[in-house]
Scaffold this active site. Structure first.
Site, PDB file in Angstrom:
ATOM      1  CG  HIS A   1     -42.360  60.045  15.599  1.00 40.33           C
ATOM      2  ND1 HIS A   1     -41.726  59.081  14.836  1.00 40.33           N
ATOM      3  CD2 HIS A   1     -43.529  59.475  16.003  1.00 40.33           C
ATOM      4  CE1 HIS A   1     -42.481  58.003  14.773  1.00 40.33           C
ATOM      5  NE2 HIS A   1     -43.579  58.210  15.488  1.00 40.33           N
ATOM      6  CD  GLU A   2     -45.763  60.866  18.993  1.00 36.16           C
ATOM      7  OE1 GLU A   2     -46.953  60.818  18.606  1.00 36.16           O
ATOM      8  OE2 GLU A   2     -45.058  59.851  19.109  1.00 36.16           O
TER       9      GLU A   2
ATOM     10  CG  ASP B   1     -45.356  54.744  14.103  1.00 33.52           C
ATOM     11  OD1 ASP B   1     -46.258  54.508  14.926  1.00 33.52           O
ATOM     12  OD2 ASP B   1     -44.671  55.786  14.121  1.00 33.52           O
TER      13      ASP B   1
END
Length: 267
Positions: free
Chosen positions: A62-63, A138
């Site tokens: 994800h990051e 997000d």
């Protein structure tokens, strides 16, 4: 390093650096103390939890998706650090630092920012075959930004140069109970459709960007899972140099790269 920070943020940063240096019995505050303090102010304090197994892999991808999108897309603020150490309310953080104070922003940069925001979710799906609940914030940020693009800044060809603000003259009644607006129900549906279109386009761009750079995504996620924090110099060694922050200006007679508008924007 303090571009975008308010006076209160800078004062808090100095206090945190002073406290950190004092805890280590040093006689002066060093640059490393300010670096630690900035991470704490911008990313939040470290939590005691430690990610393991599939959850750690999912968070690393994800990051890494956020970081790689910021690295490759022009117009997105410069990547400073990316970490999967839980901080504040987040399991991981991708920290961007603007290189200059900006009073306005164009449509091209805003759409790239949407791609960056949705790239973490796209990386989860690409690498692990599923989305996670960690993308909630997000989605909130992306939806809010896309709605402002359509309803506030006239960045929709379908609606055109129209501002469709919802009045907030009665905040204590709540938006769900009372809404005062100066546009029709049909326009409201058109706004929703355009917001959805912009978000879907950004999500597809994020997926294509990461698919085209899958080897870099895997390398970045693997290093992040192993080391848990990477700064910009380490990212350079893993995936190569970043894209220019500012795209080239269009030649005379060509279509503009960014939308030009008079006045200030509160983006």
């Amino acid at each position: 390093a303090t571009v975008g920070l308010t006076g209160a943020d800078i004062r808090n940063l100095v206090n945190e650096a002073d406290l950190w240096a004092t805890r280590h019995d040093t006689l002066a505050v060093a640059p490393a103390d300010f670096d630690f303090a900035r991470d704490k102010v911008l990313m939040g304090p470290k939590r005691e939890e430690v990610l393991t197994g599939h959850e750690k892999t999912l968070t690393a991808y994800h990051e890494a998706g956020h970081a790689l999108a910021a690295w490759l897309l022009p117009g997105v603020d410069k990547l400073h650090k990316v970490t999967i150490i839980p901080r504040g309310r987040a399991l991981g953080v991708t920290q961007l630092v603007p290189e200059e104070d900006r009073m306005n922003i164009g449509e091209h940069d805003l759409t790239n920012r949407l791609v960056f925001i949705l790239a973490g979710r796209a990386a989860e799906k690409l690498a692990c075959g599923e989305y996670s609940a960690g993308a909630e914030n997000d989605l909130v940020q992306a939806t809010r930004l896309a709605r402002r693009m359509v309803a506030h800044w006239g960045m929709s060809e379908k609606l055109g140069p129209v501002a469709c603000h919802v009045s907030d003259e009665h905040p204590f009644l709540g938006r769900d109970v009372y809404e005062q607006r100066e546009f029709s129900e049909h326009t409201a549906r058109s706004i929703d459709d355009e917001v959805s279109r912009i978000l879907h386009d950004a999500a597809e761009r994020a997926s294509r960007l990461l698919s085209d750079n899958r080897a870099k995504l895997d390398a970045l996620a693997g290093e992040l899972e192993e080391r848990e924090m990477l700064d910009d110099t380490e990212v350079v060694a893993i995936v190569g140099p970043a894209a220019p922050r500012r795209p080239p200006l269009p030649s005379p007679g060509s279509a503009p790269v960014q939308a030009a508008r008079d006045g200030r924007s509160d983006a």
